[in-house]
Design a protein around this motif. Sequence first.
Motif, PDB file in Angstrom:
ATOM      1  N   UNK A 141       0.827  -1.211   0.000  1.00 41.66           N
ATOM      2  CA  UNK A 141       0.000   0.000   0.000  1.00 41.66           C
ATOM      3  C   UNK A 141       0.861   1.262   0.000  1.00 41.66           C
ATOM      4  N   UNK A 142       1.969   1.215   0.708  1.00 41.36           N
ATOM      5  CA  UNK A 142       2.863   2.373   0.736  1.00 41.36           C
ATOM      6  C   UNK A 142       3.438   2.662  -0.647  1.00 41.36           C
ATOM      7  N   UNK A 143       3.867   1.615  -1.348  1.00 38.26           N
ATOM      8  CA  UNK A 143       4.446   1.820  -2.677  1.00 38.26           C
ATOM      9  C   UNK A 143       3.382   2.222  -3.696  1.00 38.26           C
ATOM     10  N   UNK A 144       2.169   1.701  -3.552  1.00 43.89           N
ATOM     11  CA  UNK A 144       1.081   2.131  -4.432  1.00 43.89           C
ATOM     12  C   UNK A 144       0.811   3.625  -4.240  1.00 43.89           C
ATOM     13  N   UNK A 145       0.815   4.056  -2.980  1.00 42.57           N
ATOM     14  CA  UNK A 145       0.576   5.476  -2.681  1.00 42.57           C
ATOM     15  C   UNK A 145       1.676   6.346  -3.280  1.00 42.57           C
ATOM     16  N   UNK A 146       2.934   5.937  -3.126  1.00 47.30           N
ATOM     17  CA  UNK A 146       4.039   6.731  -3.671  1.00 47.30           C
ATOM     18  C   UNK A 146       3.999   6.756  -5.201  1.00 47.30           C
ATOM     19  N   UNK A 147       3.587   5.655  -5.813  1.00 55.62           N
ATOM     20  CA  UNK A 147       3.501   5.617  -7.272  1.00 55.62           C
ATOM     21  C   UNK A 147       2.404   6.537  -7.783  1.00 55.62           C
ATOM     22  N   UNK A 148       1.268   6.549  -7.108  1.00 48.69           N
ATOM     23  CA  UNK A 148       0.175   7.424  -7.535  1.00 48.69           C
ATOM     24  C   UNK A 148       0.528   8.893  -7.345  1.00 48.69           C
ATOM     25  N   UNK A 183       7.044   3.204  -8.890  1.00 47.25           N
ATOM     26  CA  UNK A 183       8.287   3.172  -8.139  1.00 47.25           C
ATOM     27  C   UNK A 183       9.054   1.881  -8.417  1.00 47.25           C
ATOM     28  N   UNK A 184      10.354   1.955  -8.265  1.00 47.87           N
ATOM     29  CA  UNK A 184      11.204   0.791  -8.519  1.00 47.87           C
ATOM     30  C   UNK A 184      10.895  -0.340  -7.536  1.00 47.87           C
ATOM     31  N   UNK A 185      10.590   0.027  -6.300  1.00 42.47           N
ATOM     32  CA  UNK A 185      10.303  -1.002  -5.297  1.00 42.47           C
ATOM     33  C   UNK A 185       9.002  -1.731  -5.602  1.00 42.47           C
TER      34      UNK A 185
END
Length: 298
Positions: A20-27, A184-186
């Motif tokens: 969820x954190x990476x989805x948020x950063x990608x958006x 994001x790369x992650x």
Amino acid sequence: MTLIAKPAAKVNYLNNRDILKEIHLSKNTYCSFRDRTTDHQFDMILPSVSKINQKTIAEARRNRADRHKRETGEVIDPKKIPNTEVVFRVMTWEHIPMAPKKVPKTAAKKKKIEDILDLDDVTEDPLADLIEDVVLDPTHMRVNFPPFWHYRLDEDKNPALVGKSHWRGDLDTGEFCKDHGMMTRKLATMFMKLCERYATRSNWRGYTYNEEMRGQALLQLSQIGLQFDESKSQNPFAYYTAAITNSFTRILNIEKKNQNIRDDILEMNGLNPSWTRQNSGKASMAAMSGPVVTTYEE
């Protein structure tokens, strides 16, 4: 003195919180904010601005206090959080342009023929206006994730716009854009790890086209990875696993269909088909004949 080795701790290679954190950063890379450091993190998701009331404000405070405790370990009283610090994410399509209606193939073909012949009575055809004028359909343009706006309350408890998704530039003078962001790369590494781990399951790892299954699943995740809606679920792991399962099953059905075609061609030419076809025939004959009963005479 004998040393007893401790068993290795179980490592959770992926969890919903990290995804969820990476989805948020990608958006966020597709969004524009008044202040990117303070306005990007939302405390509650609502369907409309009219839902911002005293009840939802109190719930947003509790959510903000819980997130602060998870991130820093510090416990704070939700009642001490000012109203001006909570951020609401409101799902809306207001800033997304309308999609132009597609021209039917028959109308486009007729228009092409008329242009070649250079006819004068083109406007008499009711389809000519459909081709020449851009007709908008009451549907919006396709975007890679559900669009939203971020709101923050002012001193008078009035919602003020502080962020837009699929937006580039200033909130007032900017423009709609859906291609300027990136994953994001992650998060991409998480998708690769999901496909690799799923491909090692016992019901999939024996296929010779296992690598093609992984490639199809990775392509599917790259297309629908950001379509996960946090307002409907907090379990992206299950969402991505279901997408991977569908991709693997699709490749399996395609390969089975191709194998049946190859076996039919081999049988038509008097050659032996694959072992799968031969064994399936023996199994069906055994099932039709029923169980074998052995009798003994005295």
